[in-house]
Design a protein around this motif. Structure first.
Motif, PDB file in Angstrom:
ATOM      1  N   ILE A 115      71.794  66.172 -72.543  1.00 14.74           N
ATOM      2  CA  ILE A 115      71.330  65.109 -73.430  1.00 14.74           C
ATOM      3  C   ILE A 115      69.878  65.430 -73.761  1.00 14.74           C
ATOM      4  O   ILE A 115      69.091  65.749 -72.862  1.00 14.74           O
ATOM      5  CB  ILE A 115      71.444  63.731 -72.755  1.00 14.74           C
ATOM      6  N   VAL A 116      69.549  65.390 -75.044  1.00 15.63           N
ATOM      7  CA  VAL A 116      68.185  65.661 -75.487  1.00 15.63           C
ATOM      8  C   VAL A 116      67.626  64.351 -76.041  1.00 15.63           C
ATOM      9  O   VAL A 116      68.219  63.739 -76.927  1.00 15.63           O
ATOM     10  CB  VAL A 116      68.138  66.776 -76.551  1.00 15.63           C
ATOM     11  N   VAL A 117      66.476  63.932 -75.506  1.00 13.11           N
ATOM     12  CA  VAL A 117      65.885  62.644 -75.848  1.00 13.11           C
ATOM     13  C   VAL A 117      64.569  62.873 -76.598  1.00 13.11           C
ATOM     14  O   VAL A 117      63.749  63.696 -76.191  1.00 13.11           O
ATOM     15  CB  VAL A 117      65.622  61.816 -74.574  1.00 13.11           C
ATOM     16  N   PHE A 118      64.379  62.113 -77.677  1.00 12.48           N
ATOM     17  CA  PHE A 118      63.154  62.167 -78.476  1.00 12.48           C
ATOM     18  C   PHE A 118      62.542  60.776 -78.500  1.00 12.48           C
ATOM     19  O   PHE A 118      63.231  59.805 -78.806  1.00 12.48           O
ATOM     20  CB  PHE A 118      63.471  62.580 -79.914  1.00 12.48           C
ATOM     21  N   VAL A 119      61.258  60.685 -78.184  1.00  9.74           N
ATOM     22  CA  VAL A 119      60.528  59.419 -78.288  1.00  9.74           C
ATOM     23  C   VAL A 119      59.519  59.606 -79.421  1.00  9.74           C
ATOM     24  O   VAL A 119      58.603  60.427 -79.325  1.00  9.74           O
ATOM     25  CB  VAL A 119      59.825  59.048 -76.967  1.00  9.74           C
TER      26      VAL A 119
END
Length: 155
Positions: A115-119
């Motif tokens: 899972i790749v998360v971007f904030v």
């Protein structure tokens, strides 16, 4: 007492024990082949040879909690997700590349998935507006992979 078979009782027991002895190893190997949910003994699935973005969030305002205006996430299949570099990822909202609060967070959860998360640095705050997301993975030594989707931020 009524006898169903012409075999003596000890002969029936002997055949039953023999059948049971033959069935136990076959049953044990069949159960061992089942394994746990989706896990493979060798680690990565042999079918995963390239990076694929399989899902993106936020996806559907009707079925998930409202988008908070800062968080975008994708699920990927890759031969070695732990080898992915955060600098190879970028996210776009309505066609504009977004500055991130910090580099993309890559969280492998299987040998061939992450899972790749971007904030996002600047949050979006217009409820009721439609957004177009595009996430791009472009490693220097491989093909570019992207996924786009629409999202209507319903109040």
């Amino acid at each position: 007492m009524i006898r169903v078979s012409s075999w003596p009782v000890s002969g029936v027991r002997c055949v039953a024990v023999l059948l049971l002895a033959l069935a136990l190893p076959a049953g044990a190997s069949a159960l061992g082949a089942c394994g746990s949910s989706g896990a493979t003994e060798s680690g990565a699935s042999p079918a995963v040879k390239t990076v694929t973005i399989t899902a993106g969030l936020p996806q559907d305002a009707a079925t998930e909690p409202p988008w908070n205006g800062r968080f975008v996430q994708v699920t990927v299949r890759a031969p070695k997700p732990e080898a992915m570099s955060a600098s190879d990822w970028s996210v776009f909202v309505n066609g504009e590349k977004q500055s991130l609060e910090k580099p993309a967070d890559i969280h492998p959860y299987e040998a061939d998935a992450a899972i790749v998360v971007f904030v996002l640095q600047a949050p979006f705050g217009d409820m009721g507006k439609k957004y177009r997301f595009r996430v791009v993975y472009s490693p220097p030594d491989g093909p570019k992979v992207k996924r786009s989707w629409d999202y209507a931020w319903a109040p």
